[in-house]
Design a protein around this motif. Structure first.
Motif, mmCIF file in Angstrom:
data_model
loop_
_atom_site.group_PDB
_atom_site.id
_atom_site.type_symbol
_atom_site.label_atom_id
_atom_site.label_comp_id
_atom_site.label_asym_id
_atom_site.label_seq_id
_atom_site.Cartn_x
_atom_site.Cartn_y
_atom_site.Cartn_z
ATOM 1 N N LYS A 150 0.820 -1.201 0.000
ATOM 2 C CA LYS A 150 0.000 0.000 0.000
ATOM 3 C C LYS A 150 0.866 1.267 0.000
ATOM 4 C CE LYS A 150 -3.607 2.321 2.418
ATOM 5 N NZ LYS A 150 -4.945 2.214 1.952
ATOM 6 N N PHE A 151 1.839 1.277 0.914
ATOM 7 C CA PHE A 151 2.665 2.472 1.023
ATOM 8 C C PHE A 151 3.558 2.633 -0.189
ATOM 9 C CE2 PHE A 151 2.164 2.038 5.837
ATOM 10 C CZ PHE A 151 1.031 2.830 5.813
ATOM 11 N N HIS A 152 3.910 1.517 -0.787
ATOM 12 C CA HIS A 152 4.710 1.596 -1.993
ATOM 13 C C HIS A 152 3.925 2.329 -3.087
ATOM 14 C CE1 HIS A 152 7.777 0.280 -4.825
ATOM 15 N NE2 HIS A 152 6.782 0.164 -5.697
ATOM 16 N N ILE A 172 4.962 12.508 8.050
ATOM 17 C CA ILE A 172 4.548 11.335 7.264
ATOM 18 C C ILE A 172 4.254 10.169 8.205
ATOM 19 C CG2 ILE A 172 5.251 9.711 5.470
ATOM 20 C CD1 ILE A 172 5.038 12.476 4.351
ATOM 21 N N ILE A 173 5.158 9.972 9.185
ATOM 22 C CA ILE A 173 4.976 8.866 10.125
ATOM 23 C C ILE A 173 3.653 9.023 10.858
ATOM 24 C CG2 ILE A 173 5.865 7.849 12.272
ATOM 25 C CD1 ILE A 173 8.678 8.372 11.221
ATOM 26 N N ILE A 188 5.916 1.867 7.737
ATOM 27 C CA ILE A 188 5.741 3.315 7.869
ATOM 28 C C ILE A 188 7.080 4.030 7.773
ATOM 29 C CG2 ILE A 188 5.125 5.166 9.466
ATOM 30 C CD1 ILE A 188 2.949 3.407 10.550
ATOM 31 N N ILE A 189 8.048 3.508 8.538
ATOM 32 C CA ILE A 189 9.352 4.169 8.531
ATOM 33 C C ILE A 189 9.961 4.118 7.139
ATOM 34 C CG2 ILE A 189 11.726 3.962 9.383
ATOM 35 C CD1 ILE A 189 10.532 3.306 12.109
ATOM 36 N N ARG A 190 9.783 2.966 6.502
ATOM 37 C CA ARG A 190 10.312 2.835 5.153
ATOM 38 C C ARG A 190 9.687 3.884 4.214
ATOM 39 N NH1 ARG A 190 11.401 -2.269 1.327
ATOM 40 N NH2 ARG A 190 9.525 -1.675 0.192
ATOM 41 N N ALA A 191 8.376 4.040 4.361
ATOM 42 C CA ALA A 191 7.701 5.005 3.496
ATOM 43 C C ALA A 191 8.194 6.419 3.770
ATOM 44 C CB ALA A 191 6.191 4.915 3.698
#
Lengths: 401, 438
Positions: free
Chosen positions: B334-336, B355-356, B423-426
């Motif tokens: 989803k975040f991708h 963002i987080i 989340i952190i990755r996004a």
């Protein structure tokens, strides 16, 4: 196999998503293998024969009220009545029931001054019990009416002739169980001559290691809670169940606690195992579905992300089959890694698992079959999204971003 | 700010309805399975009488002539003669001897009420105070009635409903086997879980249908072997009930309430002393080894919480983990897909923290909705468990407030924990990488 290197390279670059899937497969694998093994173990336990004829054996529990005078006479009366009912083959009193969860047990010696040779469960009855249960006598002979003693309590303390199960004889004489015939078995310091050996008869506790080590003594008991075993002709069950209260309730103090088939006693005894098996089955089905979803989702995500790449490959001459092969192989690799982690975890965690959940360790062939099943499951789950991927037109490369 | 993120979250969830639904369902199934099994296990291991469980002890005496079992355990029953001696003590605040019989119970003159064979608890007068039983009408019998083996009974609410239509039946009589007994009290609904005071394998069944004085059982020579756990290692003198009572058969369950350490030590000395006296009379030949087993220890020793239920919880937790891992994959996907949006937001000035926060709120929404749906699934699961475990008390398959709140919290926390990485990755997304293609 040419695809192997590029797949590994992609996996290395995109580690997180495949790692998650692999981990998920590892957990699924561990749970499935353990759960299926537990189900099969329990089913095996439940499938053990009681030794009696399960279709046609009826259990009646009634009282012998003190108000009605001598208990022994009452017992004989009840037995006469039961045997006279149309459809009844034979009836016998018994001090306890197979798999009832309540019963008598004791230690056995061959010599009163030496160590115990075994322990097991006890039923006291008379010469009709073998017929009433439908037991198979494999050696020796049945009691004679003259062997039978009648007491009101504590039949276990009487010296008497006994018939034992083959399993108990084998426990005491592993090399030749027939040696038990004619010998005396000591319990509660009294000798008991073994005159017969029956094929099987389970005693009171299904979870007990000695559930098949049973002694039937020639001491019948007449007491307040009286159990009767009744062998019924095939297909006469319903009519006999109906007739018993009419015939047996001869006076106001008489009460019947229960009339039920021996098979019901058995089902009740295993109710916890049956319920647990149901639960485990639901968990297995749920896990399988969730994991298929996981694999499906992962494949779809991968393919949608690589639509352009697939199109390029197709445009450069890869056949549909090659595209399919690529993704199938990718899935097989991830699943295998997952299964591998699962097996490793199973081996490392085995002791803790066994102790924590009181499970028995899963045998290697279960792990092996489980691994194959999971890999196949992965291939099946991935089939649909991959067939969609193969349909991606090479023309997609010509379109702008 | 947060309400804006909340709006964004709803908008984003609505944009990908299938994915959102899948995530919520995953969480809900996992939570539902975990909470179903956890509820049963939690209710099984609950303290049945929290305000005094630390003060209740079961008395176990080694009156045998050789070592029992592995030498540490003792039978949970004692002989009748020891029961008589222990009842003489005035050290415990309350003391209860108990056994059980089965009897045919009927109405005196109403022939429409079909007689039933019921389970009868036989006990001493302290039973009702010690276990704090709630009374609907009347009370328990007096000490004197107990001593005199009076033909009185306390009925359960259910029995009273059946026999007397739920009316105040105190003073009324009914047929007890061949005799007439008088009702002295009627209990209100009382279903301690586990039902710790009786036989361990009956811990999840209902209390018996009526209660009569222990001495009344003795005087009338009632005995139902099936309802008693008795350890008999020596033959009694003859077949009579009198010699059964003086025999070495251990069949009476004995509980004491000892309010403090001093009373405990005093009572331990008292039973040891009793054993020594008996030893001089030729009993207790094995050793002086008497135990006051605390209620909680007794429940553990007798494995009242089944291994199966513990195993079920572990399986369900693993199940939840699989569901959450699945959910995590979906989040990454989803975040991708939202990389472009993140890039844009970052480019126009949003910080990583923003963002987080935004995604955490979106996940919280998913978690809470998943939790609520999971609660529904768990209730369905418990309904199914009631069917499957029909032999267990249905009170085990009910959630209390703590469990209800716990369910939703578990869903929220676990979805955030498993969402942390995606989340952190996004949020690490470089704005430039996304803006290039625009």
């Amino acid at each position: 196999m040419r695809d192997l290197i590029p797949i590994l390279k992609t996996l290395k670059k995109q580690k997180v998503a495949p790692a998650l899937l692999a981990f998920q497969i590892a957990v699924t694998f561990m749970v499935l293998v353990n759960a299926i093994y537990m189900i099969s173990e329990r089913s095996d336990l439940i499938a053990r024969p009681v030794g009696a004829n399960m279709e046609n054996t009826l259990i009646v529990i009634a009282n012998l009220p003190n108000e009605q005078g001598d208990l022994t006479i009452q017992l004989e009366n009840d037995l006469t009545i039961l045997k006279s009912i149309y459809g009844v083959v034979n009836a016998a009193p018994i001090t306890g029931l197979p798999l009832e969860g309540w019963g008598l047990y004791m230690d056995f010696k061959l010599d009163p001054n030496e160590e115990d040779v075994a322990y097991g469960g006890y039923f006291g009855s008379n010469e009709n019990l073998i017929d009433a249960f439908g037991l198979t006598l494999v050696a020796g002979e049945n009691f004679l009416p003259s062997d039978i003693q009648t007491v009101e309590n504590d039949g276990i303390f009487k010296s008497s002739k006994v018939i034992i199960t083959k399993a108990l004889a084998e426990k005491i004489f592993p090399d030749n169980w027939r040696e038990m015939l004619g010998k005396s078995l000591y319990y509660h310091k009294e000798p008991h001559e073994v005159i017969g050996i029956v094929d099987k008869l389970q005693n009171a506790w299904n979870f007990w290691s000695a559930v098949e080590y049973t002694v039937i003594s020639a001491v019948q008991e007449a007491n307040d809670t009286q159990r009767y075993v009744v062998q019924v002709e095939p297909s006469q069950m319903a009519s006999v169940i109906e007739a018993i209260p009419e015939k047996l309730l001869t006076h106001p103090y008489k009460q019947i606690d229960s009339i039920e088939a021996l098979s019901e006693v058995k089902t009740r005894s295993y109710q916890e195992d049956l319920a647990t098996n149901k639960l485990l089955t639901v968990v297995c089905i749920g896990l399988t579905i969730i994991t298929i979803f996981g694999i499906l989702g992962q494949a779809k995500f991968n393919i949608s992300r690589r639509t352009k790449q697939i199109g390029t490959r197709r445009a450069l001459g890869a056949s549909k089959l090659q595209v399919i092969r690529y993704f199938m192989l990718e899935n097989a690799i991830i699943t295998t890694i997952g299964v591998f982690i699962g097996i490793l975890a199973a081996i490392i965690l085995n002791n803790q698992f066994v102790e924590l959940l009181s499970l028995s360790p899963v045998p290697a062939n279960f792990l092996f079959l489980g691994a194959i099943a999971i890999i196949l499951l992965g291939q099946i789950a991935v089939a649909y999204p991959v067939s969609q991927a193969a349909k991606i037109s090479p023309a997609i490369t010509t379109r702008g971003a | 700010m947060y309400s804006y993120y909340f709006k964004l979250a709803l908008l984003s969830l609505r944009k990908t309805p299938l994915l959102s639904l899948l995530m919520v369902t995953m969480i809900a199934i996992g939570i539902g399975a975990t909470m179903t099994t956890y509820t049963v296990s939690y209710m099984m291991s609950k303290d049945p009488i929290p305000n005094k469980s630390a003060q209740l002890f079961q008395v176990q005496l080694d009156s045998m002539d050789e070592i029992y079992g592995d030498g540490k355990d003792l039978p949970y029953t004692i002989t009748y003669q020891d029961t008589q001696a222990l009842l003489e003590s005035d050290i415990p605040k309350y003391q209860v001897a108990l056994s059980a019989i089965q009897k045919k119970i009927s109405h005196e003159n109403n022939a429409h009420i079909i007689p039933k064979s019921l389970k009868v608890r036989t006990t001493t007068s302290d039973f009702f105070s010690m276990f704090e039983t709630p009374f609907l009408y009347g009370s328990g019998w007096s000490k004197q009635d107990g001593k005199d083996a009076a033909q009185v009974a306390v009925l359960s609410k259910e029995t009273n409903n059946w026999l007397f239509d739920g009316e105040n039946s105190v003073g009324k009589t009914f047929r007890f086997g061949a005799d007439t007994y008088q009702v002295i009290g009627v209990l209100n609904s009382w279903e301690p879980l586990p039902r710790f005071y009786g036989l361990p394998h009956e811990a999840y069944t209902k209390p018996h249908d009526l209660f009569i004085p222990f001495n009344t059982q003795i005087k009338n020579e009632f005995f139902t072997d099936k309802l008693v756990s008795s350890t008999c290692w020596q033959e009694s003198a003859d077949d009579s009930f009198a010699s059964f009572l003086t025999s070495e058969c251990m069949w009476v369950i004995f509980w004491v309430e000892l309010p403090d350490k001093q009373a405990h030590d005093q009572y331990q000395a008292f039973i040891d002393n009793h054993a020594k006296e008996q030893q001089s009379l030729g009993r207790f030949t094995n050793r002086i080894y008497n135990k006051l087993v605390p209620l909680k220890q007794y429940l553990i020793d007798e494995k009242v919480v089944s291994d199966d239920s513990k195993m079920a919880v572990w399986l369900a937790v693993l199940f939840l983990i699989v569901c959450l891992l699945n959910c995590m994959s979906l989040m990454i996907a989803k975040f991708h897909a939202k990389a472009g949006e993140v890039g844009l937001r970052r480019a126009v000035g949003a910080s990583k923290q923003d963002i987080i926060k935004q995604f955490a709120i979106e996940l919280s929404v998913v978690g809470v909705v998943g939790g609520l749906l999971g609660l529904l699934f768990a209730q369905l699961g418990l309904l199914a468990a009631k069917q499957t475990y029909s032999y267990l008390h249905s009170g085990l398959m009910q959630m209390n407030l703590q469990l209800l709140i716990g369910t939703v919290l578990l869903a929220l926390i676990s979805s955030l924990v498993f969402g942390l990485y995606p989340i952190i990755r996004a949020s690490q997304m470089q704005p430039s990488s996304q803006l290039k293609s625009l």
